[in-house]
Design an enzyme around this catalytic site. Structure first.
Site, short mmCIF file in Angstrom:
data_model
loop_
_atom_site.label_atom_id
_atom_site.label_comp_id
_atom_site.label_asym_id
_atom_site.label_seq_id
_atom_site.Cartn_x
_atom_site.Cartn_y
_atom_site.Cartn_z
N ASN B 417 37.44 46.13 38.07
CA ASN B 417 37.54 47.74 38.54
C ASN B 417 39.08 48.73 38.03
O ASN B 417 38.79 49.51 37.07
CB ASN B 417 37.35 48.26 40.11
CG ASN B 417 37.67 49.51 40.44
OD1 ASN B 417 37.18 50.34 39.99
ND2 ASN B 417 37.21 49.72 42.45
N ASP B 418 40.01 48.61 38.32
CA ASP B 418 40.90 49.41 38.33
C ASP B 418 41.35 49.15 36.34
O ASP B 418 41.51 49.99 35.97
CB ASP B 418 42.48 49.05 38.95
CG ASP B 418 41.78 49.46 40.26
OD1 ASP B 418 41.59 49.96 41.04
OD2 ASP B 418 42.59 48.04 41.66
N VAL B 419 40.81 47.94 35.70
CA VAL B 419 41.41 47.76 34.60
C VAL B 419 40.70 48.53 33.75
O VAL B 419 40.73 48.59 32.68
CB VAL B 419 41.51 46.40 34.15
CG1 VAL B 419 42.11 45.85 35.04
CG2 VAL B 419 39.60 45.54 34.52
#
Lengths: 102, 491
Positions: B417-419
């Site tokens: 998600n964040d990456v």
């Protein structure tokens, strides 16, 4: 026994050694290496054995016992998980030598 | 006998360094851990012969206690270490690391209590391991006088570091293991931590100059609490940094206690780990574009400001069926898989590899893109993919693959998600802003396999999911990939 300045030299040289080792590790090995260095500080077991060995009363023995218990867990657990991780890299070694350098 | 012990410790230290060195290449890595293991066994065995141990009137009891403790502690770790699933590796490392920190702290406790006992009972200096000059000149008045200034200072510093690494690692383990989900203990946590840290320093100084038991006990209790308070607010995305930092701290504590005990093997091994761990921590924090202090003091992902307004980016999440994805991938020229922690949780790595093989047979080029902090530890995804049998030449680091996304037909994001959050590049208000990410949004199509519509571990909204070329495939990772395999097979 290691005294004063001599110990300072050891601290310094060991510090540079650690820095050198990690600076050349490919990303794929970061987790096994963190696990491996986690195992290496399991050497605290030696100190824990001495701490328990020189204990003279039940309080010191109880605390020393906890020290050895925890240190043995660190050393054995650190080894087992690192070995298990690195075992999986075995079959791919040949492929890796060519393509997985980084 | 002393020469034998010293020589063995020296050999063990050499084996540790060579072992770690060999771990820096996948080809020799396995031999490396075995060498280090041999060093450990050697060091442990010769310690049984140490004169400090058998010169003690309590020798028989102590030997027995040592063997029992090793059997219990080692046995527990052996069983759990063999049993733990590859996906749960990070928390196990945190746990074993915490045990090491605890051991270093308890060694300091024994030494401090012994010194305190000497002061309190004003016994003769004959039983002391080390005799400060002051002791010879009269009654010792403080722990520092009994132990010597340098030893006392390092014992106390090692005790603080070891204790914080101990309780902090336990919290890290509990958070990763899903046993502790809160990120908030008290209001004004950071300010409280600061006050506690100041009190801890005062207590440390009073331990140095005390002859009483109470400050020592208070000192250890407070250090335990501080370790908990420091770790609880740390966001899940920052866990790799924390584990690595505690690993380095434990190494340092072991090195300091090694000085207290006059043990060169402990000093060398501990310091090597301390500096290696510090560098690793720094590399990881850099990969996330954050400083180490930022990780501790920002309360990442727990603040209300972390929510990005979805309206500004426009659009909404669009669903897709697995059959459509199967067709899309089977006729693609290149597919890039971005795995994240969600793949680890769903145990989907084997299915992902099966899908990869199917697609490769159909002439599709499949690559894996690994973000430096994907998963819960650096290289976590590599370990999992290696377990599933994915060869290294399909796995690419962020720098190597980012330019390639523009040539990619389908990017399959599974459990990450964040990456892949583009807000890191173009939204200065995002808490992720500045973090280098994988350029998934540049590929023709992005398929995101996700369990639900919620935010990721860090709690930050991801505008990638709302883009026109993004489709969401909701469901458990393993099940979703299985459906994709069926879809591709049916073509």
């Amino acid at each position: 026994m290691i005294e004063g300045l001599a110990a300072l030299y050891i601290f310094m040289l060991a510090g540079f050694t650690g820095y050198e080792i990690i600076s050349k590790v490919p990303v794929i090995l970061h987790t096994p290496l963190m696990s491996g260095s986690n195992f290496v500080h399991g050497i605290v077991l030696v100190g824990a054995m001495i701490a328990l060995g020189i204990a003279e009363n039940p309080t010191q023995q109880a605390i020393g016992f906890i020290a050895v218990l925890l240190a043995a867990g660190n050393a054995v657990g650190g080894y087992v998980v690192t070995e298990r991780m690195l075992e999986m890299f075995k079959s791919s070694d040949k492929k890796d030598a060519a393509g997985g350098k980084k | 006998m002393s020469i034998l012990i010293q020589a063995s410790y020296f050999l063990a230290a050499v084996l540790f360094i060579l072992g770690l060195k060999q771990m820096s290449s996948p080809v020799t890595a396995r031999r490396g851990i075995q060498w280090a293991g041999a060093g450990m066994v050697l060091a442990t065995l010769v310690t049984f012969l140490a004169p400090e141990l058998y010169d003690n009137p309590q020798a028989v009891t102590n030997y027995l206690l040592i063997i029992v403790a090793i059997a219990i502690g080692g046995g527990y770790a052996w069983v759990t270490g063999k049993k733990v699933a590859m996906t749960d590796m990070p928390q196990m490392i945190a746990m074993y690391n915490g045990m090491g920190g605890g051991a270093a702290a308890t060694i300091a406790a024994v030494e401090l209590l012994k010194a305190q006992g000497e002061v309190a009972h004003a016994q003769g200096p004959g039983l002391l391991v080390r005799v400060g000059l002051e002791v010879l000149n009269g009654q010792p008045e403080s722990i520092a006088q009994v132990m010597g200034t340098d030893v006392a200072i390092l014992a106390i510093i090692g005790a603080v570091i070891g204790t914080i690494a101990f309780s902090g690692s336990i919290i890290a383990w509990a958070k990763l293991d899903g046993r502790l989900n809160t990120s908030k203990l008290l209001p004004m946590q950071q300010q409280i931590n600061l006050v506690l840290a100041v009190i801890l320093v005062v207590l440390a100084i009073s331990v140095y100059s005390t002859d009483a038991l109470a400050p020592i006990v208070a000192f250890f209790v407070l250090a335990l609490i501080l370790g908990v308070f420091i770790t609880v607010p740390v966001g899940g995305a920052d866990m790799p940094v924390i584990i690595s930092l505690f690993n380095a701290l434990t190494g340092l504590a072991v090195g300091f206690e090694g000085y207290v005990l006059g043990n060169a093997a402990m000093i060398i091994a501990g310091t090597v780990v301390g500096s290696a761990g510090t560098l690793l921590t720094h590399l990881m924090a850099k990969a996330m574009n954050r400083s180490v202090s930022n990780v501790f003091f920002s309360g990442f992902g727990t603040t209300a400001t972390a929510t990005v307004d979805a309206g500004a980016t426009g659009g909404s999440m669009k669903d897709i069926q697995s059959q459509d994805v199967g067709i899309m991938m089977a006729y693609a020229s290149q597919v890039v898989v971005i795995p994240g922690y969600g793949m680890a949780v769903a145990q989907a790595q084997h299915k992902v590899w099966e899908l990869t093989q199917l697609l490769t047979e159909k002439g599709v080029k499949v690559k894996f893109a690994i973000h430096p902090v994907a998963g819960r530890m650096p290289g976590h995804m590599n370990v999992l993919l290696a377990e599933a049998g994915v060869p290294y030449d399909l796995i690419y680091d962020m720098e190597d693959i980012n330019a390639d996304f523009a040539n990619t037909t389908v990017t399959l994001v599974i459990g990450a998600n964040d990456v892949v959050n583009p807000a890191a590049k173009n939204d200065p208000n995002s808490p992720l802003f500045g973090m280098p990410i994988l350029n998934a949004e540049q590929s023709d199509n992005v398929i995101v396999i996700k369990r639900g519509r919620g935010t990721g571990f860090s709690g930050v909204e991801n505008p990638l999911f709302l883009l026109d070329n993004t489709r969401m495939l909701f469901g458990d990772g393993q099940k979703a990939v299985n459906e994709l395999i069926q879809a591709v097979k049916e073509l």
